[in-house]
Design a protein around this motif. Sequence first.
Motif, PDB file in Angstrom:
ATOM      1  N   GLY A 175       0.820  -1.212   0.000  1.00 59.92           N
ATOM      2  CA  GLY A 175       0.000   0.000   0.000  1.00 59.92           C
ATOM      3  C   GLY A 175       0.848   1.255   0.000  1.00 59.92           C
ATOM      4  N   ALA A 233      -2.827   3.937   3.218  1.00 54.18           N
ATOM      5  CA  ALA A 233      -2.767   3.507   1.818  1.00 54.18           C
ATOM      6  C   ALA A 233      -4.011   3.919   1.058  1.00 54.18           C
ATOM      7  N   PHE A 277      -2.064   0.977  -4.374  1.00 58.49           N
ATOM      8  CA  PHE A 277      -1.159  -0.112  -4.053  1.00 58.49           C
ATOM      9  C   PHE A 277      -0.369  -0.510  -5.290  1.00 58.49           C
ATOM     10  N   GLN A 336       0.883   5.240   0.763  1.00 57.97           N
ATOM     11  CA  GLN A 336       2.279   5.314   1.190  1.00 57.97           C
ATOM     12  C   GLN A 336       2.538   4.496   2.478  1.00 57.97           C
ATOM     13  N   LYS A 337       1.575   3.817   2.974  1.00 59.71           N
ATOM     14  CA  LYS A 337       1.646   3.137   4.266  1.00 59.71           C
ATOM     15  C   LYS A 337       2.773   2.109   4.333  1.00 59.71           C
ATOM     16  N   ASP A 338       2.931   1.322   3.278  1.00 59.99           N
ATOM     17  CA  ASP A 338       3.866   0.199   3.301  1.00 59.99           C
ATOM     18  C   ASP A 338       5.169   0.489   2.571  1.00 59.99           C
TER      19      ASP A 338
END
Length: 458
Positions: free
Chosen positions: A77, A96, A99, A79-81
């Motif tokens: 995801g 996110a 993705f 910008q989360k991951d």
Amino acid sequence: MLGASWTGMLVAHVLARHLDSVTVVERDTLPDHPAHRKGLPQGRHVHVLWSGGARLVEGLLPGVIDRVLGAGGRRVGFQKDVVTLTAHGWQHRFPARQFAIMCGRPLLDRVVRDRVLTSDRIRLRQRTEAVALVGDSVRVSGVEVYSLENGTRETLEADLVVDATGRRSGLRRWLSALGLPPVEVDIVDAGIAYSTREFVAPPGATGGFPAVNVAADHRTGQPGRFGVLFPQEGGRWMATLSCTRGGKLPTRSESFLPCAQSLPDPLLARLIGSVEPLTDVFVSHIGANRRLYPERLNRWPDGLIIVGDSLAAFNPIHGHGMSAAARGAVVLDKWLTEGDLGPGAAHRTQQAISAVVDDPWIMATSKDLEYVGCRNESTDPRLNQEVSYTHQFAELIARKSIRSQAVSDVATDVASMSVSQVELGASRFLLLMQQAKELPELLQAPLRPDELAIANLE
């Protein structure tokens, strides 16, 4: 159907939905498991399938993305991951919105190919190379092929020939042989090169450790240097280092880590410095952006379509090639569904396919033009007269998006090819740029304590 990689398989599936039989001509011998092959050298470097492209592929081949994930691919995801260092600082890891599917290119190709070739309408001819079009300037009626097994030539007749042979396509030469004028071509070449090595990911990293992206700072006037570390199937990390013209890349294993340490931040080097390497270094120099303009010809033969890298090839660092190919396949599917098969239909369809590669083309080329030594052999005014304004506006968005979730969401929508670049010029976005709240600047990589522990960086 000429070419059996990612684009060729998507298009073969589309053709088989509407036509009685499809013959796929492929120069390589395709592996029966996820493995690299000679005709796809860029497959050894990191790849992403952005969410915009993934949704299109899923629409054409329902369930195929779940198969990729089931085989070890990872849905990351943005910008989360992702931990990203941009030219303007560290990106906040906002929730996110879009993705990307991250895994080895051979896995992506194999899952799609296995699904597509279940159709009894599709025949695959391997070790066979297309060498010429058959027909004239009014209509293409087939293709001449050469067998790499026995050295014989033959003509395959066809109602429709689709060229998906990629960067090495002989299309311009083939069309000239039919008496057509030269197809215009634009090239934007930052001299990009790639060096990749795979590593064993530490325990616990395969399920949730973020992807890492250390971008170049184009403002230095020096060759750009990039580094990414992406999760792969099989408990692996893939690290790709890249540079623009004039930069130096490691070509030997012992120089890979020192090169990673020289990036704008040493995070990537710290991550790979304590894990076991799985491969030697693989280097590639295939990275110029190149686009043909068949839609500009006054005459275009019926019975011929070009898609994928044959039409527009992108610097792979931007991750837009596979999604752009999916866009073209969807346009082709719409044309065949509508049944517009009369004179001029192929030209109209080619114009529509060319239109949907325009966004990724401008995103990739305008970014590459920021780097010193980039060669611009294009006639597009957006890449010449208008380039200064484009860069200034892109800088504003880049500075704002790393600290504003609202701006980041829109920028990520565009980058993932989920919405058009037109959104960046909409009045609502311009107002958002003025009013959106910004978080404080991040002074170090935004890794959580549990992530630091997984990577032994506590």
